[in-house]
Design a protein around this motif. Sequence first.
Motif, mmCIF file in Angstrom:
data_model
loop_
_atom_site.group_PDB
_atom_site.id
_atom_site.type_symbol
_atom_site.label_atom_id
_atom_site.label_comp_id
_atom_site.label_asym_id
_atom_site.label_seq_id
_atom_site.Cartn_x
_atom_site.Cartn_y
_atom_site.Cartn_z
ATOM 1 N N ARG C 11 0.855 -1.190 0.000
ATOM 2 C CA ARG C 11 0.000 0.000 0.000
ATOM 3 C C ARG C 11 0.886 1.232 0.000
ATOM 4 N N LYS C 12 0.458 2.265 -0.723
ATOM 5 C CA LYS C 12 1.215 3.521 -0.701
ATOM 6 C C LYS C 12 0.259 4.672 -0.981
ATOM 7 N N GLN C 13 0.320 5.673 -0.118
ATOM 8 C CA GLN C 13 -0.474 6.866 -0.366
ATOM 9 C C GLN C 13 0.474 8.054 -0.265
ATOM 10 N N PHE C 14 0.489 8.899 -1.292
ATOM 11 C CA PHE C 14 1.389 10.061 -1.255
ATOM 12 C C PHE C 14 0.754 11.195 -0.479
ATOM 13 N N GLU C 15 1.632 11.977 0.125
ATOM 14 C CA GLU C 15 1.211 13.150 0.891
ATOM 15 C C GLU C 15 0.342 14.055 0.019
ATOM 16 N N GLY C 16 -0.784 14.495 0.546
ATOM 17 C CA GLY C 16 -1.622 15.441 -0.181
ATOM 18 C C GLY C 16 -2.465 14.812 -1.267
ATOM 19 N N SER C 17 -2.463 13.491 -1.365
ATOM 20 C CA SER C 17 -3.272 12.831 -2.386
ATOM 21 C C SER C 17 -4.484 12.166 -1.722
ATOM 22 N N ALA C 18 -5.643 12.270 -2.383
ATOM 23 C CA ALA C 18 -6.867 11.752 -1.776
ATOM 24 C C ALA C 18 -6.953 10.240 -1.917
ATOM 25 N N HIS C 19 -6.378 9.703 -3.001
ATOM 26 C CA HIS C 19 -6.486 8.270 -3.249
ATOM 27 C C HIS C 19 -5.138 7.596 -3.107
ATOM 28 N N PRO C 20 -5.118 6.355 -2.638
ATOM 29 C CA PRO C 20 -3.836 5.657 -2.562
ATOM 30 C C PRO C 20 -3.265 5.418 -3.954
ATOM 31 N N ALA C 21 -1.938 5.563 -4.082
ATOM 32 C CA ALA C 21 -1.291 5.268 -5.360
ATOM 33 C C ALA C 21 -1.293 3.763 -5.595
ATOM 34 N N LEU C 22 -1.197 2.999 -4.497
ATOM 35 C CA LEU C 22 -1.311 1.548 -4.569
ATOM 36 C C LEU C 22 -2.171 1.112 -3.398
ATOM 37 N N GLY C 23 -3.226 0.342 -3.696
ATOM 38 C CA GLY C 23 -4.175 0.022 -2.631
ATOM 39 C C GLY C 23 -4.099 -1.423 -2.196
ATOM 40 N N THR C 46 4.281 2.938 -12.161
ATOM 41 C CA THR C 46 5.627 3.490 -11.969
ATOM 42 C C THR C 46 5.994 3.516 -10.491
ATOM 43 N N THR C 47 5.008 3.819 -9.628
ATOM 44 C CA THR C 47 5.261 3.799 -8.180
ATOM 45 C C THR C 47 5.743 2.424 -7.748
ATOM 46 N N LEU C 48 5.086 1.394 -8.285
ATOM 47 C CA LEU C 48 5.459 0.028 -7.928
ATOM 48 C C LEU C 48 6.890 -0.267 -8.378
ATOM 49 N N MET C 210 -3.063 -2.747 -14.668
ATOM 50 C CA MET C 210 -3.332 -2.003 -13.433
ATOM 51 C C MET C 210 -4.244 -0.814 -13.700
ATOM 52 N N ALA C 211 -5.050 -0.470 -12.688
ATOM 53 C CA ALA C 211 -5.883 0.732 -12.759
ATOM 54 C C ALA C 211 -6.155 1.217 -11.345
ATOM 55 N N ARG C 212 -6.076 2.512 -11.138
ATOM 56 C CA ARG C 212 -6.383 3.125 -9.839
ATOM 57 C C ARG C 212 -5.725 2.410 -8.662
ATOM 58 N N GLY C 213 -4.453 2.041 -8.821
ATOM 59 C CA GLY C 213 -3.726 1.454 -7.700
ATOM 60 C C GLY C 213 -4.062 0.004 -7.414
ATOM 61 N N GLU C 214 -4.781 -0.653 -8.326
ATOM 62 C CA GLU C 214 -5.122 -2.064 -8.133
ATOM 63 C C GLU C 214 -4.679 -2.866 -9.357
ATOM 64 N N VAL C 215 -4.416 -4.160 -9.141
ATOM 65 C CA VAL C 215 -4.149 -5.033 -10.278
ATOM 66 C C VAL C 215 -5.475 -5.586 -10.772
ATOM 67 N N MET C 216 -5.770 -5.372 -12.062
ATOM 68 C CA MET C 216 -7.053 -5.788 -12.622
ATOM 69 C C MET C 216 -7.003 -7.222 -13.115
ATOM 70 N N GLN C 217 -5.853 -7.606 -13.676
ATOM 71 C CA GLN C 217 -5.718 -8.962 -14.213
ATOM 72 C C GLN C 217 -4.248 -9.244 -14.467
ATOM 73 N N ILE C 218 -3.841 -10.487 -14.232
ATOM 74 C CA ILE C 218 -2.486 -10.897 -14.588
ATOM 75 C C ILE C 218 -2.589 -12.106 -15.471
ATOM 76 N N GLY C 219 -1.836 -12.095 -16.578
ATOM 77 C CA GLY C 219 -1.887 -13.258 -17.447
ATOM 78 C C GLY C 219 -1.037 -13.070 -18.672
ATOM 79 N N ALA C 220 -0.948 -14.139 -19.482
ATOM 80 C CA ALA C 220 -0.232 -14.057 -20.742
ATOM 81 C C ALA C 220 -0.992 -13.112 -21.669
ATOM 82 N N PRO C 221 -0.308 -12.542 -22.658
ATOM 83 C CA PRO C 221 -0.972 -11.591 -23.556
ATOM 84 C C PRO C 221 -2.257 -12.157 -24.156
ATOM 85 N N VAL C 222 -2.229 -13.419 -24.583
ATOM 86 C CA VAL C 222 -3.414 -13.981 -25.233
ATOM 87 C C VAL C 222 -4.577 -14.099 -24.242
#
Lengths: 267, 290, 352
Positions: C11-23, C46-48, C210-222
């Motif tokens: 988890r990571k939330q930057f100072e002054g930011s309303a949403h976590p960069a990584l949740g 990039t944060t990760l 990834m989207a909004r600090g969450e992993v949406m899906q992990i897998g091979a390109p296909v």
Amino acid sequence: MKSLFRFPGTATVAALGLAFLYLPILALLILSFNENDLITIWTGFSARWYRAVFTNADMLQAARNSLIVAACATLFGTAAATAATLGVARARAAWKAAVEGLLGLPILVPEIVTAVALLLLFVFVGFELGLLTVVIAHTVFCIPFAYYPIRARLAGLDPALSEAAADLYADPARRFLRIELPLLSPGIAAGAMLAFISSLGDFVITYFVAGPGATTLPVYIFGMIRIGITPEVNALSAVMLLASILLITIAFLLGRHSDKQSDKGNG
Amino acid sequence: MRRRGLAPAAPAALFLLAFMVGPLLLMLYVSTLERGAFGGVVWDAHSLAAYEKLVFERDLVGRLALNPDYLAIFARSFQLAAITTTVTLAIGIPTALYMTMLPPRRAAQLLFLITVPFWTNLLVRNFAWILLLRNGGPIDGMLNRLGLVSGPIDILYTPFATGIGLVYSFLPYMILPIFVAMERIDRRLIEAAFDLGANRLRVLTRVVMPLAMPGIVAGGVLVFVPCLGAYVSPELLGGAKSMMIGNLIQAQFGASRNWPFGAALAMVLLVILLMGLGLLALAGRRRKSA
Amino acid sequence: MTDAITIAAVRKQFEGSAHPALGGVSFAIRRNEFFTLLGPSGCGKTTLLRMIAGFEEPDEGDILLDGRSVLGLNPNRRPVNTVFQSYALFPHMTVAENIAFGPEMLGLKRAEIRERVARMVALLRLDGMADRKPRELSGGQQQRVALGRALAAAPKVLLLDEPLSALDLKLRKEMQIELKRLQQETGITFVFVTHDQEEALTMSDRIAVMARGEVMQIGAPVDIYEYPANRFVAEFIGDTNLVAATCIARDGAAGRFALAGGAEIVAGDAAAVAPGTEVTLAFRPERVTLGGSLTAVMRHAVYLGTDALLHAGLPDGSVLRARLRAGGVSPPAEGTAVGFGVAPDAVRVFTP
């Protein structure tokens, strides 16, 4: 077609402004070569007053004091400013604003006020007025003069450069010596030059905090002018003028050189 | 990477706390002390006499009466600072504009020429004006020979001479920030204004000047502030009748030996300037947010 | 065999930011794989990456390298190296000095350093440039120096932060192939950050979307392309038709769905959906065919060279896109009602 980027009259004002800036300098230089004892009557070209200046023991002592003070204040001021630049760049916003305000204070506060305040401090804590008090006072204003060019240089650098060095196993000391210091050096040189010139030229603050044995050149010249305007004052002033013009020209040429280098770096 | 934080800034910050902030606080304290019988101060006797002295004097029986002498010096300082700012603006804006419109190489050369006097010794530069302005000097001689005046010009040791010295001392402070601001203006904006039918005057008043305003304000501050506290120009070029605040302050540490009064004067000067700068910053912020 | 990198509930939330960069992100990167973090800007990728490198510390969670936590270790003590988006080549050093920097800091012997520099110059085809300064190189050459500099220190993991974004299209395509070659030749684990889906699909062994600090899906390109796990992935990767529908019947794993206005679509894998559920159906335009029961009114056709993209209005007002091989038959005229079909195995069902 006349260029769009030309505003009538501005060239005239600029020319008059430039003439205004250089008229006294030229007059002083010319009069300093006057052979006559009376400064107003031109009786011929002579360098005799320059000889008089360079054989005047008091003046040479004052010049020596000026150089000692300027060298020390520049060294301390530039070193402190360089470290401060790196510290401020990595600080949180609130701290950054506070420290930057502190660093800019000596430029914001009128010289005469700084002079009075420092004199009171030295008297209060019982520092004997002398070269040390002058060095301290000059370091105060050398810090901001050195700080701003170094900060400008740092702002133009990619912050990833330091990160890249860390990523490639450089510890903080080697990061500073191998990467940050070399890259900041043009800014540090410019800052040191500004600090040095300001220290050499300062009169008001020095006048307040210099003890009897710590007369610098500007204070010495002031004393001479007070006693009476002699051709020797002219020559001494001309020497000071030429010395500062020389210094600033060197600084300008150095700056242009390093600008060119970094321009290429961006390309 | 753990942040290195402020630690490297500590030497500079601590040094300035000790030798800039500390002395200012001490000065404030001294301004509330009583003056010693033979100069200096009495470190534990408090009084507001120093501030009172600025406006009032005590007559023989100890009653307070208005004393306009010091107020007049403040008024003259403001007046000279305002005039100097106006004159440097009048020279500075067209000069900066001219430089902006030059090819970059020429502009850099001119910029250098303007910066050179700025870095030469202030005392020496003001001294040069003594040589020029004195009776029997080059200007006096030329005006007499041309028959424009007869007899000595009597300019030196007047507020006018002080004014010339101030303008001369601070002109580069005005030109440089205005030039920097004007140079940042995108040339295409000026072309767009011409394209939309504006003439040169309109381009100047509606596009160039508003965009250069931060530089103009900065230049004004950079000239006005040191002018108000000027010491060298009035000391060398002005007579007894054109004393400014700086000279008055210095006199308290020289001949008059009234340190609390000197400290109080310096304090008043500082507070006036800080309030002025504060108001300016506030106005600037409002303009930005508007 | 342990994974190269394990990200555990970071988890990571930057100072002054309303949403976590990584949740609270968790996943593992395997050894020797080309792993891509893909997502729009601000998704936390990039944060990760910067946390793996050591430039940022997580607020919570752990990061393991070869099974050992690296929390609290400064970047100079982590056996990973980074290729920066701006390259961050040291401008006051030559190409050779840049490449030698890492090995030198590791305290390697001179001969070894020289040997590594020579190897990198050869590997990255920088012959004849060793004594030049970075500013004398083209963008593509600078890019290769940045790669060589990072690889010269022989990292366990190479981190790449959008390294191709400053290059033009042609060079980018070349470098994509080059990067893949480098990864296979060196056998080093690559963690690649990009917002360019095509780049990700081309090079990666596996992708984390990834989207909004969450992993949406992990897998091979296909897998990511053909079986998007949710609506976001389906929309972010490639072009997708999304239509609202209601489940009307189930037949084994397959389900029948009715669109507003009457048309029906069959989805092959709808095991999780009960009849009556409102869902969103997603299918790729290239899986839509001419001829079928899905009737839509032709609006216009866009010629794309090899393909033509048809836009047609469905009865519920939404737009159906069909990507067909161009050059065969000419597209139907505007305003005509056309029957389209979608193969059931091409349809994904998302419950909102």
